[in-house]
Scaffold this active site. Structure first.
Site, PDB file in Angstrom:
ATOM      1  N   PRO A  73       0.787  -1.225   0.000  1.00 41.03           N
ATOM      2  CA  PRO A  73       0.000   0.000   0.000  1.00 41.03           C
ATOM      3  C   PRO A  73       0.827   1.287   0.000  1.00 41.03           C
ATOM      4  CG  PRO A  73      -0.138  -1.090   2.130  1.00 41.03           C
ATOM      5  CD  PRO A  73       0.527  -2.049   1.184  1.00 41.03           C
ATOM      6  N   ASN A  74       0.308   2.238  -0.750  1.00 38.49           N
ATOM      7  CA  ASN A  74       0.848   3.604  -0.859  1.00 38.49           C
ATOM      8  C   ASN A  74       2.138   3.690  -1.669  1.00 38.49           C
ATOM      9  OD1 ASN A  74      -1.203   4.914   0.779  1.00 38.49           O
ATOM     10  ND2 ASN A  74      -0.322   3.769   2.486  1.00 38.49           N
ATOM     11  N   ARG A 122       5.024  10.971  -2.458  1.00 39.22           N
ATOM     12  CA  ARG A 122       4.776  10.633  -1.058  1.00 39.22           C
ATOM     13  C   ARG A 122       6.062  10.791  -0.244  1.00 39.22           C
ATOM     14  NH1 ARG A 122       4.629   4.503   1.195  1.00 39.22           N
ATOM     15  NH2 ARG A 122       4.124   5.041   3.341  1.00 39.22           N
ATOM     16  N   TYR A 142      11.365   8.653   1.011  1.00 40.56           N
ATOM     17  CA  TYR A 142      11.333   7.586   0.009  1.00 40.56           C
ATOM     18  C   TYR A 142      11.988   7.946  -1.328  1.00 40.56           C
ATOM     19  CZ  TYR A 142       8.020   5.627   3.326  1.00 40.56           C
ATOM     20  OH  TYR A 142       7.437   5.133   4.459  1.00 40.56           O
ATOM     21  N   ASN A 164       7.975  -5.658  -1.027  1.00 42.36           N
ATOM     22  CA  ASN A 164       7.936  -4.542  -0.086  1.00 42.36           C
ATOM     23  C   ASN A 164       6.486  -4.487   0.412  1.00 42.36           C
ATOM     24  OD1 ASN A 164       7.877  -2.205   1.363  1.00 42.36           O
ATOM     25  ND2 ASN A 164       8.981  -0.970  -0.147  1.00 42.36           N
ATOM     26  N   ALA A 171       3.288  -0.818   4.770  1.00 44.86           N
ATOM     27  CA  ALA A 171       2.731  -0.804   6.130  1.00 44.86           C
ATOM     28  C   ALA A 171       2.222  -2.179   6.572  1.00 44.86           C
ATOM     29  CB  ALA A 171       1.611   0.224   6.213  1.00 44.86           C
ATOM     30  N   GLU A 190      12.547  -9.508   1.537  1.00 43.68           N
ATOM     31  CA  GLU A 190      11.727  -8.367   1.955  1.00 43.68           C
ATOM     32  C   GLU A 190      12.568  -7.110   1.865  1.00 43.68           C
ATOM     33  OE1 GLU A 190       9.207  -8.859   5.325  1.00 43.68           O
ATOM     34  OE2 GLU A 190       9.353  -6.746   5.898  1.00 43.68           O
ATOM     35  N   HIS A 218      12.666  -2.744   2.224  1.00 47.61           N
ATOM     36  CA  HIS A 218      12.077  -1.466   2.640  1.00 47.61           C
ATOM     37  C   HIS A 218      12.994  -0.384   2.131  1.00 47.61           C
ATOM     38  CE1 HIS A 218       9.008  -3.272   5.164  1.00 47.61           C
ATOM     39  NE2 HIS A 218       9.931  -4.163   5.510  1.00 47.61           N
ATOM     40  N   ARG A 276      13.186   4.995  12.393  1.00 54.39           N
ATOM     41  CA  ARG A 276      11.880   5.661  12.318  1.00 54.39           C
ATOM     42  C   ARG A 276      11.001   5.292  13.522  1.00 54.39           C
ATOM     43  NH1 ARG A 276       9.484   4.873   6.584  1.00 54.39           N
ATOM     44  NH2 ARG A 276       8.182   6.586   7.338  1.00 54.39           N
TER      45      ARG A 276
END
Ligand code: DQA
Length: 147
Positions: free
Chosen positions: A11-12, A19, A24, A79, A82, A103, A105, A112
């Site tokens: 998502p996103n 964003r 990012y 990825n 969230a 995985e 990110h 963070r």
């Protein structure tokens, strides 16, 4: 024989580019796809197929992971965004796979928010890469190609 990799984005990530660019970066998802394909061609001479998928919907990601059960992809780069922090459903789907799961990110989530420290999906990941920005996808694929 063409070696095949599935790349799933959660998502996103369809909003990359606009964003939170300070977190990012300024590339959108198709820029990253182009970058990855181009760099891979320069670095690897044999044919490699990359199939990119993005969804904002948890169940659609579960369905996409399940499709890998009857496919000839040699690894999954994911990825989960969230959903990494929340999704038992995606974790369970990943657990059914018998191919490596890498995985990624884009950001280093350790720097963070506290809630980003828990990564449910990482419990079924073979490799985890963080903080490499757009290079993570390319490096994740190369991690499977190089001996
Ligand atoms: C992310 C990190 C997650 O915490 C966040 O929810 C994302 C993107 C990353 O690529 O850095 O959407 O997965």
């Amino acid at each position: 024989m063409t070696r095949k990799f599935m790349i799933i984005n959660g998502p996103n990530l369809n909003l990359l580019g606009t964003r939170e660019p300070e977190v990012y970066g300024s590339d959108n998802l198709s820029d990253i796809e182009k970058y990855t394909n181009e760099q891979l061609k320069l670095l690897w001479n044999e044919p490699v197929e990359l199939d990119w998928y993005q969804s904002n919907i948890e169940g659609e990601i579960v369905n996409k992971v399940q499709e890998l059960l009857k496919s000839d992809y040699e690894a999954l780069i994911i990825n989960p965004a969230a959903y990494s922090h929340t999704s038992v459903a995606i974790l369970d789907a990943l657990k059914t796979l018998n191919i490596p799961v890498i995985e990624v990110h884009l950001s280093n989530t350790h720097l963070r928010d506290a809630f980003r420290q828990q990564k449910l999906t990482a419990k079924s990941s073979t490799i985890i890469m963080e903080g490499l920005g757009k290079r993570a996808y390319l490096l994740g694929i190369l991690s499977q190609l190089i001996k």
